[in-house]
Motif scaffolding. Structure first.
Motif, PDB file in Angstrom:
ATOM      1  N   GLU A  67      41.765  53.313  12.619  1.00 19.19           N
ATOM      2  CA  GLU A  67      42.988  53.675  13.334  1.00 19.19           C
ATOM      3  C   GLU A  67      43.778  52.439  13.746  1.00 19.19           C
ATOM      4  N   SER A  70      44.946  51.694   6.914  1.00 19.93           N
ATOM      5  CA  SER A  70      46.039  52.536   6.433  1.00 19.93           C
ATOM      6  C   SER A  70      45.644  54.005   6.587  1.00 19.93           C
ATOM      7  N   LEU A  71      46.575  54.898   6.312  1.00 19.99           N
ATOM      8  CA  LEU A  71      46.258  56.328   6.340  1.00 19.99           C
ATOM      9  C   LEU A  71      45.216  56.662   5.276  1.00 19.99           C
ATOM     10  N   THR A 105      41.793  58.501   6.083  1.00 17.30           N
ATOM     11  CA  THR A 105      41.370  59.675   5.315  1.00 17.30           C
ATOM     12  C   THR A 105      39.968  59.478   4.753  1.00 17.30           C
ATOM     13  N   ALA A 110      42.781  65.416   7.629  1.00 18.93           N
ATOM     14  CA  ALA A 110      42.964  64.154   6.908  1.00 18.93           C
ATOM     15  C   ALA A 110      43.071  64.411   5.406  1.00 18.93           C
ATOM     16  N   GLY A 142      46.355  65.495   4.598  1.00 18.68           N
ATOM     17  CA  GLY A 142      47.410  64.553   4.954  1.00 18.68           C
ATOM     18  C   GLY A 142      48.188  64.951   6.197  1.00 18.68           C
ATOM     19  N   PHE A 172      48.567  64.255   9.577  1.00 18.26           N
ATOM     20  CA  PHE A 172      48.349  63.333  10.689  1.00 18.26           C
ATOM     21  C   PHE A 172      49.391  63.628  11.763  1.00 18.26           C
TER      22      PHE A 172
END
Length: 157
Positions: free
Chosen positions: A28, A32-33, A37, A102, A105, A107
């Motif tokens: 976090e 990155s995302l 994930t 996650a 996608g 968020f």
């Protein structure tokens, strides 16, 4: 056998939860995302290690206590329901929901609210399991110390 299973299972449980928690925080803060994930979808697989480890630690602890309910043993036994409830009622549902969101996608506010709850509940279990370990080590030192004080060098410690 309990003298091996109990501390090993407890250590595995503590390290597993700590790994989940640290991985989440680092991803976090620094990742990155995609990294978030990856971590969030991997953690449910870690439950396959964590849940048996907690069950083995709890079951072996109850068996090892032989009905004793006072002192450090009593404190450890009183903590276990909180650890289990926190895990089963908060952490497992959070882990599964976060993995699902996650993977999709998503968020969103719900993701981050549940993430915050998961981090607080995880930190609580890390603290509680740390207290369990501290008290277990104190009991072990006490038992070994009491054998040394009496002059007995039995291998049954």
């Amino acid at each position: 056998m309990l003298k091996i299973v109990h501390p090993v299972a407890g250590t595995i449980a503590l390290l597993t939860i700590a790994t989940f928690w640290v991985s989440t925080v680092l991803c976090e803060l620094l990742g990155s995302l995609t990294a978030v994930t990856t971590v969030k979808t991997a953690i449910p697989w870690g439950l396959l290690i964590l849940i048996p480890a907690l069950a083995a630690a709890g079951g072996s602890g109850v068996a090892w206590s032989k009905g004793q309910r006072q002192g450090l043993v009593g404190a450890k036994l009183r903590r276990m329901p909180f650890i289990a409830a926190n895990g089963l009622l908060l952490l497992v549902p959070c882990v599964l929901l976060l993995a699902s969101k996650a993977r999709a996608g998503e968020f969103d506010t719900t993701f981050y609210a549940v993430q915050a709850l998961e981090l607080v509940a995880g930190a609580s279990n890390i603290i509680l399991l740390g207290l369990q370990m501290r008290d277990g080590l104190a009991l072990t030192r006490w038992r070994h110390g009491s054998f040394r004080r009496t002059g007995s060098h039995s291998s049954n410690n």
